[in-house]
Write a protein that holds these residues in place. Structure first.
Motif, PDB file in Angstrom:
ATOM      1  N   UNK A  24       0.854  -1.187   0.000  1.00 63.30           N
ATOM      2  CA  UNK A  24       0.000   0.000   0.000  1.00 63.30           C
ATOM      3  C   UNK A  24       0.884   1.228   0.000  1.00 63.30           C
ATOM      4  N   UNK A  25       0.522   2.190  -0.828  1.00 61.75           N
ATOM      5  CA  UNK A  25       1.313   3.400  -1.017  1.00 61.75           C
ATOM      6  C   UNK A  25       0.440   4.629  -0.799  1.00 61.75           C
ATOM      7  N   UNK A  26       1.054   5.676  -0.275  1.00 61.98           N
ATOM      8  CA  UNK A  26       0.440   7.005  -0.230  1.00 61.98           C
ATOM      9  C   UNK A  26       1.286   7.956  -1.067  1.00 61.98           C
ATOM     10  N   UNK A  27       0.590   8.764  -1.861  1.00 61.07           N
ATOM     11  CA  UNK A  27       1.216   9.817  -2.665  1.00 61.07           C
ATOM     12  C   UNK A  27       0.464  11.118  -2.409  1.00 61.07           C
ATOM     13  N   UNK A  28       1.121  12.225  -2.703  1.00 61.80           N
ATOM     14  CA  UNK A  28       0.492  13.542  -2.611  1.00 61.80           C
ATOM     15  C   UNK A  28       0.683  14.238  -3.948  1.00 61.80           C
ATOM     16  N   UNK A  29      -0.399  14.842  -4.437  1.00 60.15           N
ATOM     17  CA  UNK A  29      -0.340  15.513  -5.729  1.00 60.15           C
ATOM     18  C   UNK A  29      -0.812  16.953  -5.591  1.00 60.15           C
ATOM     19  N   UNK A  30       0.093  17.862  -5.864  1.00 63.70           N
ATOM     20  CA  UNK A  30      -0.253  19.282  -5.859  1.00 63.70           C
ATOM     21  C   UNK A  30      -0.756  19.671  -7.237  1.00 63.70           C
ATOM     22  N   UNK A  31      -1.459  20.774  -7.315  1.00 62.66           N
ATOM     23  CA  UNK A  31      -2.074  21.214  -8.561  1.00 62.66           C
ATOM     24  C   UNK A  31      -1.040  21.370  -9.670  1.00 62.66           C
ATOM     25  N   UNK A  32      -1.297  20.734 -10.795  1.00 62.83           N
ATOM     26  CA  UNK A  32      -0.421  20.857 -11.950  1.00 62.83           C
ATOM     27  C   UNK A  32       0.845  20.025 -11.885  1.00 62.83           C
ATOM     28  N   UNK A  33       0.956  19.186 -10.872  1.00 62.68           N
ATOM     29  CA  UNK A  33       2.156  18.359 -10.698  1.00 62.68           C
ATOM     30  C   UNK A  33       1.796  16.877 -10.736  1.00 62.68           C
ATOM     31  N   UNK A  34       2.815  16.050 -10.864  1.00 66.53           N
ATOM     32  CA  UNK A  34       2.602  14.629 -10.739  1.00 66.53           C
ATOM     33  C   UNK A  34       2.586  14.207  -9.280  1.00 66.53           C
ATOM     34  N   UNK A  35       2.090  13.012  -8.982  1.00 67.40           N
ATOM     35  CA  UNK A  35       2.088  12.526  -7.596  1.00 67.40           C
ATOM     36  C   UNK A  35       3.509  12.397  -7.050  1.00 67.40           C
ATOM     37  N   UNK A  36       3.634  12.689  -5.757  1.00 66.71           N
ATOM     38  CA  UNK A  36       4.906  12.525  -5.064  1.00 66.71           C
ATOM     39  C   UNK A  36       4.757  11.461  -3.985  1.00 66.71           C
ATOM     40  N   UNK A  37       5.685  10.543  -3.953  1.00 68.96           N
ATOM     41  CA  UNK A  37       5.659   9.422  -3.016  1.00 68.96           C
ATOM     42  C   UNK A  37       5.771   9.925  -1.583  1.00 68.96           C
ATOM     43  N   UNK A  38       4.949   9.357  -0.704  1.00 77.13           N
ATOM     44  CA  UNK A  38       5.027   9.676   0.717  1.00 77.13           C
ATOM     45  C   UNK A  38       5.536   8.490   1.527  1.00 77.13           C
ATOM     46  N   UNK A  39       4.830   7.346   1.432  1.00 80.63           N
ATOM     47  CA  UNK A  39       5.128   6.214   2.292  1.00 80.63           C
ATOM     48  C   UNK A  39       4.635   4.935   1.643  1.00 80.63           C
ATOM     49  N   UNK A  40       5.306   3.829   1.963  1.00 86.26           N
ATOM     50  CA  UNK A  40       4.971   2.516   1.428  1.00 86.26           C
ATOM     51  C   UNK A  40       4.869   1.526   2.581  1.00 86.26           C
ATOM     52  N   UNK A  41       3.802   0.743   2.575  1.00 89.48           N
ATOM     53  CA  UNK A  41       3.617  -0.332   3.540  1.00 89.48           C
ATOM     54  C   UNK A  41       3.703  -1.677   2.839  1.00 89.48           C
ATOM     55  N   UNK A  42       4.381  -2.601   3.477  1.00 96.17           N
ATOM     56  CA  UNK A  42       4.318  -4.002   3.069  1.00 96.17           C
ATOM     57  C   UNK A  42       3.720  -4.732   4.272  1.00 96.17           C
ATOM     58  N   UNK A  43       2.478  -5.164   4.125  1.00 94.29           N
ATOM     59  CA  UNK A  43       1.792  -5.709   5.288  1.00 94.29           C
ATOM     60  C   UNK A  43       1.481  -4.604   6.282  1.00 94.29           C
ATOM     61  N   UNK A  44       1.811  -4.815   7.528  1.00 98.50           N
ATOM     62  CA  UNK A  44       1.505  -3.830   8.578  1.00 98.50           C
ATOM     63  C   UNK A  44       2.596  -2.804   8.770  1.00 98.50           C
ATOM     64  N   UNK A  45       3.788  -3.088   8.282  1.00 97.48           N
ATOM     65  CA  UNK A  45       4.915  -2.216   8.564  1.00 97.48           C
ATOM     66  C   UNK A  45       5.195  -1.218   7.465  1.00 97.48           C
TER      67      UNK A  45
END
Lengths: 114, 111
Positions: free
Chosen positions: B32-53
């Protein structure tokens, strides 16, 4: 910070024409992917090309990869109004721990006019 | 089958408040991944989970941002003391390898 740069930033064409978008990146990659986004929300995966591949096709999509130039291109043939969207390239860095942490470019906004 | 879902779809908050954004991944996806996307930009990686960690949280901008995935399925992104610069679309993705499947995002507006 984003790795990729896409060119052009915006592209406006007529239905039936071909659309070509380019992407450049900075570091060694495991693979490069293209995604499509409508209306600034969810992204849809279009196609993946691995670092040892040079060209890949999927329907009306053709992707090329030149690792020596650290660049890729996406060609959409016979475009339709429904292809209007933003298109992003995303790279999975070579040493990203074996998972696809994606680094996105800023995208190309494609407008296809009927 | 059901795709990735995110709630709420829109969140408006005031500067300094705390917010939680929820992601329900595709059933069976361990990554599971979280990304953040500001207006006019591509998504930026925030955090990645493998299982619970959290296997990689290198994209979290500062310690106001935190994410959890306690049972290896649903994840919550938590932002403390929100700032106007946090305004963006927060995207969640899940996968069982490649590709990543994205949710529709949560548009966060900090007034």
């Amino acid at each position: 910070s984003q790795q990729g740069e896409e060119d052009p930033q915006a592209l406006s064409i007529q239905e039936g024409e071909n659309a070509t978008m380019n992407c450049s990146y900075k570091t060694s990659i495991n693979n490069l992917q293209w995604y499509r986004q409508n209306s600034g929300r969810g992204l849809v995966h279009l196609i993946l090309i691995r670092s040892n591949e040079r060209e890949k096709h999927s329907g009306r999509l053709r992707v090329t990869l030149d690792t020596s130039k650290k660049s890729s291109s996406l060609l959409i043939t016979a475009s339709r109004a429904a292809d209007t969207a933003s298109y992003f390239c995303a790279t999975a860095p070579e040493f990203s721990g074996g998972y696809n942490k994606l680094i996105f470019g800023a995208g190309t906004r494609l407008a296809v006019h009927p | 089958g059901a795709g990735v879902s995110q709630t709420p779809s829109n969140k408006v908050t005031e500067k300094g408040k705390y917010v939680e954004l929820r992601c329900d991944p595709i059933s069976g996806h361990t990554a599971l991944y979280w990304y953040r996307q500001s207006l006019g930009q591509g998504p930026e990686f925030l955090i990645y989970f493998q299982g619970t960690g959290a296997a990689d949280d290198s994209g979290l901008p500062n310690d106001r941002f935190f994410a959890v995935r306690p049972e290896g399925s649903v994840s919550t992104l938590k932002i403390q003391r929100t700032e106007r610069g946090d305004s963006a679309v927060y995207l969640c993705a899940s996968s069982s390898g490649t590709p990543q499947y994205f949710g529709p995002g949560t548009r966060l507006t900090v007034l």
